[in-house]
Write a protein that holds these residues in place. Structure first.
Motif, PDB file in Angstrom:
ATOM      1  N   LEU A   7       0.629  -1.211  -0.036  1.00  0.00           N
ATOM      2  CA  LEU A   7       0.039   0.059   0.099  1.00  0.00           C
ATOM      3  C   LEU A   7       0.796   1.184   0.007  1.00  0.00           C
ATOM      4  N   VAL A   8       1.777   1.264   0.914  1.00  0.00           N
ATOM      5  CA  VAL A   8       2.889   2.199   0.555  1.00  0.00           C
ATOM      6  C   VAL A   8       3.550   2.420  -0.745  1.00  0.00           C
ATOM      7  N   THR A   9       3.643   1.455  -1.462  1.00  0.00           N
ATOM      8  CA  THR A   9       4.302   1.650  -2.868  1.00  0.00           C
ATOM      9  C   THR A   9       3.040   2.333  -3.618  1.00  0.00           C
ATOM     10  N   ALA A  10       1.816   2.004  -3.580  1.00  0.00           N
ATOM     11  CA  ALA A  10       0.686   2.531  -4.116  1.00  0.00           C
ATOM     12  C   ALA A  10       0.615   3.977  -3.907  1.00  0.00           C
ATOM     13  N   VAL A  11       0.721   4.348  -2.739  1.00  0.00           N
ATOM     14  CA  VAL A  11       0.566   5.898  -2.144  1.00  0.00           C
ATOM     15  C   VAL A  11       1.829   6.523  -2.991  1.00  0.00           C
ATOM     16  N   ASP A  12       3.258   6.125  -2.912  1.00  0.00           N
ATOM     17  CA  ASP A  12       4.203   6.744  -3.703  1.00  0.00           C
ATOM     18  C   ASP A  12       4.045   6.810  -5.306  1.00  0.00           C
ATOM     19  N   GLN A  13       3.462   5.917  -5.894  1.00  0.00           N
ATOM     20  CA  GLN A  13       2.988   5.903  -7.208  1.00  0.00           C
ATOM     21  C   GLN A  13       1.906   6.795  -7.584  1.00  0.00           C
ATOM     22  N   LEU A  14       0.998   7.022  -6.668  1.00  0.00           N
ATOM     23  CA  LEU A  14      -0.198   7.934  -6.592  1.00  0.00           C
ATOM     24  C   LEU A  14       0.490   9.417  -6.495  1.00  0.00           C
ATOM     25  N   HIS A  15       1.356   9.508  -5.628  1.00  0.00           N
ATOM     26  CA  HIS A  15       1.954  10.800  -5.394  1.00  0.00           C
ATOM     27  C   HIS A  15       2.987  11.299  -6.683  1.00  0.00           C
ATOM     28  N   GLY A  16       3.326  10.240  -7.475  1.00  0.00           N
ATOM     29  CA  GLY A  16       4.313  10.590  -8.685  1.00  0.00           C
ATOM     30  C   GLY A  16       3.616  10.577  -9.890  1.00  0.00           C
ATOM     31  N   ALA A  17       2.428  10.098 -10.049  1.00  0.00           N
ATOM     32  CA  ALA A  17       1.555   9.977 -11.164  1.00  0.00           C
ATOM     33  C   ALA A  17       0.913  11.447 -11.474  1.00  0.00           C
ATOM     34  N   ALA A  18       1.149  11.548 -12.857  1.00  0.00           N
ATOM     35  CA  ALA A  18       0.794  12.959 -13.415  1.00  0.00           C
ATOM     36  C   ALA A  18      -0.796  13.325 -12.898  1.00  0.00           C
ATOM     37  N   THR A  19      -1.542  12.335 -13.157  1.00  0.00           N
ATOM     38  CA  THR A  19      -2.993  12.749 -12.769  1.00  0.00           C
ATOM     39  C   THR A  19      -3.399  13.043 -11.368  1.00  0.00           C
ATOM     40  N   THR A  20      -2.633  12.601 -10.285  1.00  0.00           N
ATOM     41  CA  THR A  20      -2.872  12.589  -9.233  1.00  0.00           C
ATOM     42  C   THR A  20      -1.730  13.246  -8.123  1.00  0.00           C
ATOM     43  N   ARG A  21      -0.638  13.517  -8.724  1.00  0.00           N
ATOM     44  CA  ARG A  21       0.251  14.107  -7.954  1.00  0.00           C
ATOM     45  C   ARG A  21       0.008  15.436  -6.969  1.00  0.00           C
ATOM     46  N   THR A  22      -0.988  16.281  -7.468  1.00  0.00           N
ATOM     47  CA  THR A  22      -1.236  17.257  -6.944  1.00  0.00           C
ATOM     48  C   THR A  22      -2.502  16.974  -5.916  1.00  0.00           C
ATOM     49  N   LEU A  23      -2.998  15.789  -5.924  1.00  0.00           N
ATOM     50  CA  LEU A  23      -4.411  15.672  -5.323  1.00  0.00           C
ATOM     51  C   LEU A  23      -4.058  15.190  -3.697  1.00  0.00           C
ATOM     52  N   PRO A  24      -4.543  15.965  -2.421  1.00  0.00           N
ATOM     53  CA  PRO A  24      -4.360  15.228  -1.157  1.00  0.00           C
ATOM     54  C   PRO A  24      -4.851  13.727  -1.231  1.00  0.00           C
ATOM     55  N   LEU A  25      -4.288  12.856  -0.552  1.00  0.00           N
ATOM     56  CA  LEU A  25      -4.664  11.511  -0.588  1.00  0.00           C
ATOM     57  C   LEU A  25      -4.839  10.820   0.707  1.00  0.00           C
ATOM     58  N   GLY A  26      -6.038  10.170   0.709  1.00  0.00           N
ATOM     59  CA  GLY A  26      -6.778   9.333   1.819  1.00  0.00           C
ATOM     60  C   GLY A  26      -6.612   7.930   1.675  1.00  0.00           C
ATOM     61  N   LEU A  27      -6.845   6.938   2.573  1.00  0.00           N
ATOM     62  CA  LEU A  27      -6.807   5.593   2.360  1.00  0.00           C
ATOM     63  C   LEU A  27      -8.052   5.064   2.906  1.00  0.00           C
ATOM     64  N   PHE A  28      -8.653   4.042   2.213  1.00  0.00           N
ATOM     65  CA  PHE A  28      -9.965   3.410   2.981  1.00  0.00           C
ATOM     66  C   PHE A  28      -9.455   1.804   3.114  1.00  0.00           C
ATOM     67  N   GLY A  29      -9.427   1.375   4.402  1.00  0.00           N
ATOM     68  CA  GLY A  29      -9.395   0.050   4.469  1.00  0.00           C
ATOM     69  C   GLY A  29     -10.595  -0.858   5.077  1.00  0.00           C
ATOM     70  N   ALA A  30     -10.696  -2.100   4.542  1.00  0.00           N
ATOM     71  CA  ALA A  30     -11.732  -2.883   5.062  1.00  0.00           C
ATOM     72  C   ALA A  30     -11.001  -4.275   5.675  1.00  0.00           C
ATOM     73  N   SER A  31     -11.523  -4.548   7.009  1.00  0.00           N
ATOM     74  CA  SER A  31     -11.144  -5.784   7.657  1.00  0.00           C
ATOM     75  C   SER A  31      -9.659  -5.506   7.824  1.00  0.00           C
ATOM     76  N   THR A  32      -8.713  -6.550   7.395  1.00  0.00           N
ATOM     77  CA  THR A  32      -7.350  -6.412   7.819  1.00  0.00           C
ATOM     78  C   THR A  32      -6.836  -5.363   6.971  1.00  0.00           C
TER      79      THR A  32
END
Length: 212
Positions: free
Chosen positions: A88-113
């Motif tokens: 999930l941390v890798t996904a966060v880093d990739q979203l932060h680096g992607a052209a379409t999402t790098r300027t967007l504030p980021l949240g996480l939604f987790g279910a169960s584990t």
């Protein structure tokens, strides 16, 4: 706009789908629970609700197809919070680096584990993760990382899910940042009762639109 979004962790490639509304004001990455995948109907329903509120969403598999098959037989990976959180941390880093999402504030939604993985990821990336929502989660499995989670966290639990509710109450007291616990009356662990999942979607959307 929905596009494939692969999450690459070393030699492991995980399949995902990124949906970005034209006027997106934030992005939320989903961490599904044990035995589930990016196609979880419950997470897909919540994601669509968030998209209606101008929030981009990333649904991706935390396990490869081979790992998923092995876990279905043995259950050996679903509680490996370190592995899931790392991905999930890798996904966060990739979203932060992607052209379409790098300027967007980021949240996480987790279910169960997946909720534990989301909280560990928030503790590891405090500068990037601005809010967390847990649905029927096991935040207790985040262990010592709970005291390092500083972002606003919403814990949503079914009123009939008594054991998980107790674990959420205990975890809430350990979180370092602002935390609210919302109990959906009459709902069980999977929120399958009429209207229960809609309440989850509304609570999550309100939390993310306020904090992102």
């Amino acid at each position: 706009m929905t596009v494939p979004f692969g999450v690459a962790t070393g030699t492991t490639a995980l399949s995902g789908e990124l949906t970005v509304p034209a006027d997106a004001r934030g992005v939320v990455a989903f961490a599904h629970g044990s035995g589930s995948s990016r196609r979880s109907p419950r997470n897909v329903a919540v994601a669509r609700s968030l998209q209606d509120q101008r929030l981009a969403t990333l649904l991706f598999d935390l396990l490869t197809a081979e790992e998923g098959s092995r876990d279905a037989a043995t259950g050996e990976l679903r509680f490996d919070i370190g592995l899931l959180a790392g991905r999930l941390v890798t996904a966060v880093d990739q979203l932060h680096g992607a052209a379409t999402t790098r300027t967007l504030p980021l949240g996480l939604f987790g279910a169960s584990t997946g909720a534990a993985a989301a909280l560990v990821a928030a503790a590891r990336r405090p500068e990037l993760v601005k809010a967390v929502v847990s649905r029927g989660g096991r935040p207790d499995l985040a262990g010592a990382a709970l005291t390092d989670v500083e972002c606003p966290t919403l814990l949503i639990v079914g009123g009939q899910d008594s054991q998980v509710l107790r674990l959420n109450e205990q975890a809430a007291r350990r979180l370092a940042g602002p935390c609210e616990l919302e109990v959906v009356p009459g709902a069980t662990h999977l929120f399958e009762e009429p209207g229960a999942l809609e309440q989850v979607s509304d609570l999550a959307a309100a939390w993310f639109t306020h904090h992102l």
